[in-house]
Write an enzyme that holds these catalytic residues in place. Structure first.
Site, PDB file in Angstrom:
ATOM      1  N   GLN A 115       0.820  -1.214   0.000  1.00  0.00           N
ATOM      2  CA  GLN A 115       0.000   0.000   0.000  1.00  0.00           C
ATOM      3  C   GLN A 115       0.855   1.266   0.000  1.00  0.00           C
ATOM      4  OE1 GLN A 115      -3.609  -0.908   0.554  1.00  0.00           O
ATOM      5  NE2 GLN A 115      -3.860   1.001  -0.547  1.00  0.00           N
ATOM      6  N   LYS A 118       1.873   1.783  -3.641  1.00  0.00           N
ATOM      7  CA  LYS A 118       0.669   2.018  -4.452  1.00  0.00           C
ATOM      8  C   LYS A 118       0.145   3.427  -4.217  1.00  0.00           C
ATOM      9  CE  LYS A 118      -2.524  -1.069  -3.816  1.00  0.00           C
ATOM     10  NZ  LYS A 118      -3.721  -1.808  -3.319  1.00  0.00           N
ATOM     11  N   LYS A 130      -2.592  -0.895   6.663  1.00  0.00           N
ATOM     12  CA  LYS A 130      -3.590  -1.934   6.378  1.00  0.00           C
ATOM     13  C   LYS A 130      -4.017  -2.551   7.695  1.00  0.00           C
ATOM     14  CE  LYS A 130      -5.488  -3.863   2.711  1.00  0.00           C
ATOM     15  NZ  LYS A 130      -5.635  -3.346   1.348  1.00  0.00           N
ATOM     16  N   GLY A 169     -12.343  -0.437   2.925  1.00  0.00           N
ATOM     17  CA  GLY A 169     -12.658  -1.853   2.776  1.00  0.00           C
ATOM     18  C   GLY A 169     -11.557  -2.642   2.080  1.00  0.00           C
ATOM     19  N   ASP A 170     -11.686  -3.948   2.164  1.00  0.00           N
ATOM     20  CA  ASP A 170     -10.863  -4.905   1.420  1.00  0.00           C
ATOM     21  C   ASP A 170     -11.685  -6.198   1.456  1.00  0.00           C
ATOM     22  OD1 ASP A 170      -7.888  -5.151   0.296  1.00  0.00           O
ATOM     23  OD2 ASP A 170      -8.257  -7.016   1.365  1.00  0.00           O
ATOM     24  N   ASN A 245     -16.179  -7.262  -4.952  1.00  0.00           N
ATOM     25  CA  ASN A 245     -16.226  -5.866  -5.394  1.00  0.00           C
ATOM     26  C   ASN A 245     -15.323  -5.605  -6.601  1.00  0.00           C
ATOM     27  OD1 ASN A 245     -14.560  -3.092  -4.993  1.00  0.00           O
ATOM     28  ND2 ASN A 245     -16.746  -2.761  -4.736  1.00  0.00           N
ATOM     29  N   SER A 381     -10.563   6.712  -2.951  1.00  0.00           N
ATOM     30  CA  SER A 381     -10.695   6.970  -1.513  1.00  0.00           C
ATOM     31  C   SER A 381     -10.120   8.341  -1.180  1.00  0.00           C
ATOM     32  CB  SER A 381      -9.941   5.912  -0.698  1.00  0.00           C
ATOM     33  OG  SER A 381     -10.718   4.736  -0.558  1.00  0.00           O
TER      34      SER A 381
HETATM   35  P1  NDP Z   1     -14.484  -9.115  -1.789  1.00  0.00           P
HETATM   36  O1  NDP Z   1     -14.583  -9.624  -0.410  1.00  0.00           O
HETATM   37  O2  NDP Z   1     -15.540  -8.218  -2.314  1.00  0.00           O
HETATM   38  O3  NDP Z   1     -14.342 -10.324  -2.832  1.00  0.00           O
HETATM   39  C1  NDP Z   1     -13.327 -11.240  -2.733  1.00  0.00           C
HETATM   40  C2  NDP Z   1     -13.472 -12.278  -3.813  1.00  0.00           C
HETATM   41  O4  NDP Z   1     -12.288 -13.069  -3.845  1.00  0.00           O
HETATM   42  C3  NDP Z   1     -14.613 -13.238  -3.559  1.00  0.00           C
HETATM   43  O5  NDP Z   1     -15.097 -13.713  -4.780  1.00  0.00           O
HETATM   44  C4  NDP Z   1     -13.922 -14.351  -2.779  1.00  0.00           C
HETATM   45  O6  NDP Z   1     -14.576 -15.599  -2.854  1.00  0.00           O
HETATM   46  C5  NDP Z   1     -12.581 -14.414  -3.452  1.00  0.00           C
HETATM   47  N1  NDP Z   1     -11.580 -14.859  -2.466  1.00  0.00           N
HETATM   48  C6  NDP Z   1     -11.244 -14.223  -1.312  1.00  0.00           C
HETATM   49  N2  NDP Z   1     -10.319 -14.921  -0.618  1.00  0.00           N
HETATM   50  C7  NDP Z   1     -10.072 -16.004  -1.348  1.00  0.00           C
HETATM   51  C8  NDP Z   1      -9.214 -17.102  -1.179  1.00  0.00           C
HETATM   52  N3  NDP Z   1      -8.421 -17.213  -0.089  1.00  0.00           N
HETATM   53  N4  NDP Z   1      -9.203 -18.033  -2.165  1.00  0.00           N
HETATM   54  C9  NDP Z   1      -9.992 -17.913  -3.266  1.00  0.00           C
HETATM   55  N5  NDP Z   1     -10.824 -16.888  -3.472  1.00  0.00           N
HETATM   56  C10 NDP Z   1     -10.867 -15.950  -2.550  1.00  0.00           C
HETATM   57  O7  NDP Z   1     -13.046  -8.405  -1.864  1.00  0.00           O
HETATM   58  P2  NDP Z   1     -12.509  -7.342  -2.926  1.00  0.00           P
HETATM   59  O8  NDP Z   1     -13.124  -7.561  -4.249  1.00  0.00           O
HETATM   60  O9  NDP Z   1     -12.603  -6.007  -2.295  1.00  0.00           O
HETATM   61  O10 NDP Z   1     -10.947  -7.713  -2.968  1.00  0.00           O
HETATM   62  C11 NDP Z   1     -10.404  -8.618  -3.934  1.00  0.00           C
HETATM   63  C12 NDP Z   1      -8.918  -8.359  -4.063  1.00  0.00           C
HETATM   64  O11 NDP Z   1      -8.704  -7.012  -4.500  1.00  0.00           O
HETATM   65  C13 NDP Z   1      -8.100  -8.485  -2.774  1.00  0.00           C
HETATM   66  O12 NDP Z   1      -6.819  -8.974  -3.101  1.00  0.00           O
HETATM   67  C14 NDP Z   1      -7.975  -7.050  -2.293  1.00  0.00           C
HETATM   68  O13 NDP Z   1      -6.851  -6.869  -1.452  1.00  0.00           O
HETATM   69  C15 NDP Z   1      -7.814  -6.336  -3.618  1.00  0.00           C
HETATM   70  N6  NDP Z   1      -8.107  -4.918  -3.655  1.00  0.00           N
HETATM   71  C16 NDP Z   1      -9.306  -4.431  -3.241  1.00  0.00           C
HETATM   72  C17 NDP Z   1      -9.587  -3.079  -3.322  1.00  0.00           C
HETATM   73  C18 NDP Z   1     -10.916  -2.525  -2.963  1.00  0.00           C
HETATM   74  O14 NDP Z   1     -11.108  -1.333  -3.160  1.00  0.00           O
HETATM   75  N7  NDP Z   1     -11.862  -3.307  -2.460  1.00  0.00           N
HETATM   76  C19 NDP Z   1      -8.574  -2.125  -3.805  1.00  0.00           C
HETATM   77  C20 NDP Z   1      -7.368  -2.744  -4.296  1.00  0.00           C
HETATM   78  C21 NDP Z   1      -7.162  -4.090  -4.207  1.00  0.00           C
HETATM   79  P3  NDP Z   1     -15.405 -16.130  -1.591  1.00  0.00           P
HETATM   80  O15 NDP Z   1     -16.592 -15.250  -1.499  1.00  0.00           O
HETATM   81  O16 NDP Z   1     -15.687 -17.533  -1.917  1.00  0.00           O
HETATM   82  O17 NDP Z   1     -14.483 -15.966  -0.394  1.00  0.00           O
HETATM   83  O1  2IT Z   2      -5.799  -2.576  -1.412  1.00  0.00           O
HETATM   84  C1  2IT Z   2      -6.351  -1.462  -1.498  1.00  0.00           C
HETATM   85  O2  2IT Z   2      -5.848  -0.537  -2.134  1.00  0.00           O
HETATM   86  C2  2IT Z   2      -7.657  -1.291  -0.844  1.00  0.00           C
HETATM   87  N1  2IT Z   2      -8.181  -2.249  -0.297  1.00  0.00           N
HETATM   88  C3  2IT Z   2      -8.315   0.050  -0.844  1.00  0.00           C
HETATM   89  C4  2IT Z   2      -7.738   0.928   0.222  1.00  0.00           C
HETATM   90  C5  2IT Z   2      -8.428   2.243   0.434  1.00  0.00           C
HETATM   91  O3  2IT Z   2      -8.020   2.911   1.391  1.00  0.00           O
HETATM   92  O4  2IT Z   2      -9.320   2.616  -0.315  1.00  0.00           O
END
Ligand code: NDP
Ligand code: 2IT
Length: 449
Positions: A115, A118, A130, A169-170, A245, A381
């Site tokens: 982070q 990034k 984080k 969120g994450d 997401n 954000s």
């Molecule tokens: P969500 O909780 O909305 O979705 C996560 C997705 O990934 C679900 O489909 C989930 O499946 C799957 N998943 C999670 N853990 C595992 C695992 N151990 N093995 C297999 N599948 C898995 O999270 P986000 O969409 O917010 O985050 C997804 C990725 O993006 C993460 O790496 C996060 O750090 C990254 N990210 C998120 C940001 C954000 O703004 N939200 C910003 C930048 C990066 P299931 O429901 O079955 O667990």
């Molecule tokens: O991994 C990421 O960049 C996030 N989960 C979003 C972090 C944020 O502060 O919006």
């Protein structure tokens, strides 16, 4: 250890491993960044003199706390909460909270470390941090989720603030959880401090486009990578892992740009739909009903569900890993390349193993690392923080244009840096060096603190 690594950097890496035993993901994230930095130390010897790499690898503060709560049966539950405040040279610590049973210090530190760079790449005034908990939201009732969030914030509130540390969120933390967390923060502090959390709802301090931002931003990054190759997303066959997401809004923007997404997944299986994924159905299942992606195949004719399947064996031209860390290994990467994949962009954080990255880079395909490709979420954000600070709210179009220009800027900066440091077309090197130099310069200016 890579033998080509300058000795000084190899020694720093050994030190990081020894000081942080058992934190494999953190070691992996550190190694990937610092192995890009040899030429930087040659050009800027002051960074070595002031031990900037050693300092950057040590979080400024690490908080671990008990999160007690009661489930619906009245049973006491205890989870472990974390917030790692990694680096505040560029601004308040900023980064998401992850609720997932796999969360431990090594995961939070890898995410916090990523982070830092990034956030620097976004060009916005935000440091890196984080947090999260080893809490599993799956199967929990609304009341349980709320009580967990309230208990988590009861400790976290004393460590955060709009000028200190701004979580979001994450995995496992979306708009619903941010609402409960914000409500408890407000109650404990008696302050309507909108800028303390981002990802808030529209109508109570949230920003339009924040929900879509990570996925949209990742697709803009792919658009830019293809543009330098005189290509576009029009008509491309795409595969997007996950269905949360990031995955959902990645699929939305891909479709908008004329690409066709034929597969997505969750932790239990893969859905393949050659007609193109029906996003309204995915949203209904995942965002509204909070059910498994397996349901998709039962509700959509022609779609197939592969329980436990490997999404990377589905032939595609563009792959966007958007679920979790280390989901593409060397073998998966070779399969993708063999099947004609020309571009990979990481919506997730560190989804590709070091071997996988080597395969993509050696094959010369366009590879956008997470630090660059998924920076649109945190960048938006920061736009939310700007709106909160000025008590303003911007339109969707205005905010999306800003996101687009930030992503285009990140692409240009990482591309140019890669050229400058002798690795043309290598966005891994470009992102690591660009982010590092921005943080390092600020750290030098702020003195030994
Ligand atoms: P969500 O909780 O909305 O979705 C996560 C997705 O990934 C679900 O489909 C989930 O499946 C799957 N998943 C999670 N853990 C595992 C695992 N151990 N093995 C297999 N599948 C898995 O999270 P986000 O969409 O917010 O985050 C997804 C990725 O993006 C993460 O790496 C996060 O750090 C990254 N990210 C998120 C940001 C954000 O703004 N939200 C910003 C930048 C990066 P299931 O429901 O079955 O667990
Ligand atoms: O991994 C990421 O960049 C996030 N989960 C979003 C972090 C944020 O502060 O919006």
């Amino acid at each position: 250890m890579n033998r080509a690594l300058p000795e000084a950097i190899a020694a720093i890496f050994q030190q990081v491993k020894a000081r942080n035993p058992g934190e494999d993901e953190f070691h992996q994230a550190v190694k990937e960044v610092i192995e890009s930095l040899g030429p930087v130390l040659v050009k800027y010897p002051e960074f070595a003199e002031h031990k900037i790499i050693e300092r950057i690898c040590e979080p400024e503060r690490q908080i671990i706390f008990r999160v007690p709560w009661q489930d619906d049966r009245g049973e006491v539950q205890i989870n472990r909460g974390f917030r790692v405040e990694f680096n505040s040279a560029l601004g308040p610590y900023k980064g998401g909270l992850r609720f997932h049973p796999s969360v431990y210090l090594g995961i939070v530190k890898f995410l916090g470390f990523e982070q830092v760079f990034k956030n620097a790449l976004t060009g916005m005034p935000i440091g890196g941090g984080k947090g999260g908990a080893d809490f599993d939201p799956k199967g929990r009732s609304e009341g349980e989720i709320m009580r967990f969030c309230q208990s988590f914030m009861t400790e976290l509130h004393r460590h955060i603030g709009e000028y200190t540390d701004v979580p979001a969120g994450d995995i496992g933390v979306g708009g619903r959880e941010i609402g409960y967390l914000f409500g408890q923060y407000k109650r404990l502090t008696n302050r309507y401090e909108s800028g303390v959390l981002t990802g808030k709802g529209i109508g109570w301090g949230g920003s339009l486009v924040r929900t879509e931002a990570t996925g949209y931003g990742a697709v803009y990054f792919v658009r830019e990578m293809l543009k330098v190759r005189r290509d576009s997303l029009e008509g491309k066959i795409c595969v997007v892992s996950g269905s949360g997401n990031v995955a959902i809004y990645t699929m939305e923007k891909l479709a908008e740009m004329g690409a066709k997404v034929i597969a997505c997944s969750d932790s239990q299986g893969v859905v393949i739909d050659e007609q193109g994924i029906d996003l309204d159905l995915v949203k209904q299942i995942k965002e509204v009903e909070r059910r498994r992606i397996a349901d998709y195949a039962t509700r959509r004719q022609g779609a197939r569900y592969l329980p436990g399947g490997n999404i990377w064996s589905v032939p595609c031209q563009v792959a966007m890993p958007s679920a979790t860390q280390n989901e593409i290994n060397g073998k998966d990467a070779r399969t993708l390349v063999r099947n004609g994949c020309i571009a990979v962009a990481e919506g997730a954080n560190m989804p590709t193993t070091p071997e996988g990255i080597r395969v993509f880079v050696d094959a010369g395909i366009a590879f956008g690392p997470g630090k660059a490709a998924n920076a649109g979420g945190v960048a938006t954000s920061a736009l939310e923080m700007q709106q909160n600070a000025s008590r303003d709210s911007w339109t969707f179009e205005f905010t999306e244009r800003k996101l687009d220009s930030i992503m285009t800027g990140i692409h240009a900066a990482t591309w140019e840096t890669a050229e400058e440091f002798g690795a043309p077309g290598n966005y891994v090197v470009g992102a690591n060096i660009t982010g590092f130099i921005r943080v390092a310069r600020a750290m030098l200016a702020l003195g030994l603190i």
